[in-house]
Motif scaffolding. Structure first.
Motif, PDB file in Angstrom:
ATOM      1  N   TYR A 157      79.762  60.901  84.501  1.00 21.91           N
ATOM      2  CA  TYR A 157      79.209  61.584  85.678  1.00 21.91           C
ATOM      3  C   TYR A 157      77.680  61.500  85.699  1.00 21.91           C
ATOM      4  CZ  TYR A 157      83.575  64.068  86.909  1.00 21.91           C
ATOM      5  OH  TYR A 157      84.840  64.397  87.285  1.00 21.91           O
ATOM      6  N   SER A 158      77.113  61.496  86.908  1.00 25.41           N
ATOM      7  CA  SER A 158      75.667  61.633  87.052  1.00 25.41           C
ATOM      8  C   SER A 158      75.307  63.093  86.812  1.00 25.41           C
ATOM      9  CB  SER A 158      75.240  61.237  88.467  1.00 25.41           C
ATOM     10  OG  SER A 158      75.721  62.202  89.384  1.00 25.41           O
ATOM     11  N   ARG A 159      74.022  63.335  86.674  1.00 25.51           N
ATOM     12  CA  ARG A 159      73.576  64.695  86.436  1.00 25.51           C
ATOM     13  C   ARG A 159      73.977  65.636  87.574  1.00 25.51           C
ATOM     14  NH1 ARG A 159      67.697  66.467  84.197  1.00 25.51           N
ATOM     15  NH2 ARG A 159      68.309  68.618  83.823  1.00 25.51           N
ATOM     16  N   GLY A 160      73.802  65.131  88.817  1.00 21.55           N
ATOM     17  CA  GLY A 160      74.155  65.953  89.971  1.00 21.55           C
ATOM     18  C   GLY A 160      75.639  66.306  89.970  1.00 21.55           C
ATOM     19  N   GLU A 192      68.672  79.415  87.756  1.00 21.95           N
ATOM     20  CA  GLU A 192      67.958  78.142  87.973  1.00 21.95           C
ATOM     21  C   GLU A 192      68.949  77.035  88.356  1.00 21.95           C
ATOM     22  OE1 GLU A 192      64.671  78.125  87.781  1.00 21.95           O
ATOM     23  OE2 GLU A 192      64.130  79.783  86.457  1.00 21.95           O
ATOM     24  N   PRO A 193      69.715  77.243  89.436  1.00 27.45           N
ATOM     25  CA  PRO A 193      70.841  76.345  89.717  1.00 27.45           C
ATOM     26  C   PRO A 193      70.447  74.924  90.077  1.00 27.45           C
ATOM     27  CG  PRO A 193      70.507  77.850  91.552  1.00 27.45           C
ATOM     28  CD  PRO A 193      69.595  78.305  90.461  1.00 27.45           C
ATOM     29  N   THR A 194      69.282  74.704  90.679  1.00 30.04           N
ATOM     30  CA  THR A 194      68.963  73.332  91.100  1.00 30.04           C
ATOM     31  C   THR A 194      67.977  72.666  90.143  1.00 30.04           C
ATOM     32  OG1 THR A 194      67.196  74.094  92.551  1.00 30.04           O
ATOM     33  CG2 THR A 194      69.377  73.834  93.536  1.00 30.04           C
ATOM     34  N   MET A 195      67.786  73.277  88.981  1.00 27.67           N
ATOM     35  CA  MET A 195      66.862  72.701  88.006  1.00 27.67           C
ATOM     36  C   MET A 195      67.263  71.258  87.690  1.00 27.67           C
ATOM     37  SD  MET A 195      65.770  74.454  84.437  1.00 27.67           S
ATOM     38  CE  MET A 195      67.345  74.118  83.664  1.00 27.67           C
ATOM     39  N   GLY A 196      66.354  70.336  87.944  1.00 32.96           N
ATOM     40  CA  GLY A 196      66.627  68.932  87.625  1.00 32.96           C
ATOM     41  C   GLY A 196      67.500  68.204  88.641  1.00 32.96           C
ATOM     42  N   MET A 197      67.900  68.893  89.715  1.00 33.50           N
ATOM     43  CA  MET A 197      68.711  68.207  90.739  1.00 33.50           C
ATOM     44  C   MET A 197      67.812  67.328  91.596  1.00 33.50           C
ATOM     45  SD  MET A 197      71.442  70.590  92.727  1.00 33.50           S
ATOM     46  CE  MET A 197      72.732  71.446  91.847  1.00 33.50           C
ATOM     47  N   ASP A 198      68.351  66.191  92.046  1.00 33.29           N
ATOM     48  CA  ASP A 198      67.549  65.395  92.973  1.00 33.29           C
ATOM     49  C   ASP A 198      67.582  66.066  94.343  1.00 33.29           C
ATOM     50  OD1 ASP A 198      69.648  64.227  94.729  1.00 33.29           O
ATOM     51  OD2 ASP A 198      70.361  63.423  92.823  1.00 33.29           O
ATOM     52  N   PRO A 199      66.641  65.691  95.234  1.00 29.55           N
ATOM     53  CA  PRO A 199      66.519  66.406  96.513  1.00 29.55           C
ATOM     54  C   PRO A 199      67.800  66.391  97.350  1.00 29.55           C
ATOM     55  CG  PRO A 199      64.624  64.984  96.162  1.00 29.55           C
ATOM     56  CD  PRO A 199      65.584  64.682  95.061  1.00 29.55           C
ATOM     57  N   VAL A 200      68.546  65.282  97.315  1.00 28.17           N
ATOM     58  CA  VAL A 200      69.781  65.202  98.113  1.00 28.17           C
ATOM     59  C   VAL A 200      70.809  66.201  97.576  1.00 28.17           C
ATOM     60  CG1 VAL A 200      71.692  63.739  98.851  1.00 28.17           C
ATOM     61  CG2 VAL A 200      69.369  62.784  98.706  1.00 28.17           C
ATOM     62  N   ALA A 201      70.987  66.190  96.262  1.00 27.03           N
ATOM     63  CA  ALA A 201      71.936  67.120  95.650  1.00 27.03           C
ATOM     64  C   ALA A 201      71.503  68.561  95.921  1.00 27.03           C
ATOM     65  CB  ALA A 201      72.019  66.866  94.149  1.00 27.03           C
ATOM     66  N   ALA A 202      70.193  68.821  95.876  1.00 27.18           N
ATOM     67  CA  ALA A 202      69.700  70.178  96.106  1.00 27.18           C
ATOM     68  C   ALA A 202      70.004  70.616  97.538  1.00 27.18           C
ATOM     69  CB  ALA A 202      68.201  70.261  95.821  1.00 27.18           C
ATOM     70  N   ARG A 203      69.901  69.677  98.475  1.00 28.89           N
ATOM     71  CA  ARG A 203      70.190  70.022  99.872  1.00 28.89           C
ATOM     72  C   ARG A 203      71.679  70.337 100.043  1.00 28.89           C
ATOM     73  NH1 ARG A 203      69.318  65.507 103.117  1.00 28.89           N
ATOM     74  NH2 ARG A 203      67.383  65.259 101.973  1.00 28.89           N
TER      75      ARG A 203
END
Ligand SMILES: Nc1ncnc2c1ncn2[C@@H]1O[C@H](COP(=O)(O)OP(=O)(O)O)[C@@H](O)[C@H]1O
Ligand SMILES: [Mg+2]
Length: 340
Positions: A168-171, A193-204
């Motif tokens: 799996y990818s990190r996201g 800190e749920p979106t820590m290290g998430m890329d912007p697409v995953a965060a959206r």
């Protein structure tokens, strides 16, 4: 709930007269935290006070942000609320149940998601991981398979469900973490800190999902040091610092506060320009030294006034500054005259 590092003794049913009686479940607030203190002792040194009289009230159905810098006490609070750490003094209730004396009643009500991507079994598939957690959390066998499949689908992991997590990818791992927090059908969800290290697409995508969970009437508490995240996701935001909540506001009020803490940085302005800047109505203060000056304004419009004046005087070496969390705290302290 998910398993979190550390354990604590079970005190269910212990004859601790900790808190006055309150309405239960449906009628009670999702979160009722009163004067919580947590100290960590250190050998030969004064103990660390991670929580120093923290109080917080969150009604059911709210998305509430805990915004604060590293070391503010956010994770310590989440651990106490998720029944894996004991408070030193004070008490906390979730939907009317005390997290110390009624931990067994609290656990089925909550889900916890810590940021990052660790804590999964990488040799197992996503589905196996989730079904394992569901079983640990005593999701009834009949509902288990369907619940897990539904969650994997909802989090966009269906096509990868039977692949080992190590691929799996990190996201994807983060989404699986979230699924884990949701598998027991939690009424109150803690996201640290749920979106820590998430890329912007995953965060959206993640933000969309939070909106859906909120639509289901769940209460969500998000601990973050990211102002933009708090502003985008939350109904209300509490500023945490030094183990205390120093202020609770709506994101709109947070945006106003951010605007009031905006400024413009100028390289080498002359005295006349500085005088003219100080005389502008929207300017709050001017500081800095001979090389770089900073102009602090009251709102977004005033930034434009300042830039226009500078341009008229031929000064182009300027930068606008976005406020940091620290700047906002200073604004809050200024507002209220609080000692923090
Ligand atoms: N197990 C522990 N032992 C000693 N000190 C701790 C422990 N956990 C947290 N702390 C301290 O408590 C304070 C608050 O930490 P934490 O709750 O992790 O803050 P945050 O999540 O806001 O960054 C920090 O000073 C931290 O070093
Ligand atoms: Mg933390």
């Amino acid at each position: 709930m998910s398993v979190v590092a550390g354990t604590r003794p079970l005190l269910d049913g212990a004859a601790l007269d900790r808190a006055p009686s309150v309405p239960r479940d449906g009628l009670a607030p999702a979160l009722d935290v009163v004067d919580l203190v947590r100290e960590f002792s250190r050998r030969k040194a004064t103990p660390v006070r991670a929580l120093d009289g923290m109080s917080l009230h969150v009604p059911q159905g709210e998305v509430h942000g805990l915004l604060g810098p590293n070391g503010a006490g956010k994770t310590t609070l989440v651990k106490i609320l998720s029944t894996v750490l004991l408070p030193t003094t004070g008490y906390a209730r979730i939907c009317g149940h005390d997290v110390v004396t009624e931990a067994r009643a609290v656990r089925p009500l909550i889900g916890v998601v810590f940021g990052g991507d660790r804590g999964l079994y990488s040799r197992l598939s996503g589905r196996q991981n989730l079904e394992f957690w569901a079983a640990v959390q005593q999701v009834p066998a009949k509902a288990l398979r369907e619940r897990c499949a539904g969650l994997l689908d909802r989090l966009g992991l269906s096509s990868a469900a039977d692949r080992r997590v190590e691929t799996y990818s990190r996201g994807m791992r983060q989404r699986l973490h979230l699924a884990r927090g949701l598998v027991a059908d939690a009424r109150v969800l803690f996201l640290d800190e749920p979106t820590m290290g998430m890329d912007p697409v995953a965060a959206r995508e993640f933000r969309v999902l939070i909106g859906e969970l909120r639509g289901e009437g769940r209460t969500i508490v998000i601990a973050t040091h990211d102002m933009a995240e708090a502003e985008a996701l939350c109904d209300r935001v509490s500023f945490v610092r030094g183990g205390k909540v120093i202020d609770t506001r709506s994101p709109r009020a947070l945006a106003d506060l951010a605007a009031s803490a905006r400024g413009v940085e100028i390289d080498g302005p002359d005295a006349v320009t500085l005088g003219a800047l100080r005389a502008l109505p929207g300017v709050r203060s001017v500081d800095g030294d001979a090389e770089v000056s900073r102009v602090w304004v009251h709102n977004e419009e005033s930034v434009h006034d300042v830039l226009r004046l500078l341009l008229d005087r031929g000064l182009t070496s300027v930068r606008t500054m976005r406020p940091t969390l620290e700047d906002l705290y200073l604004g809050l302290i200024g507002d209220r005259g609080l000692e923090v």
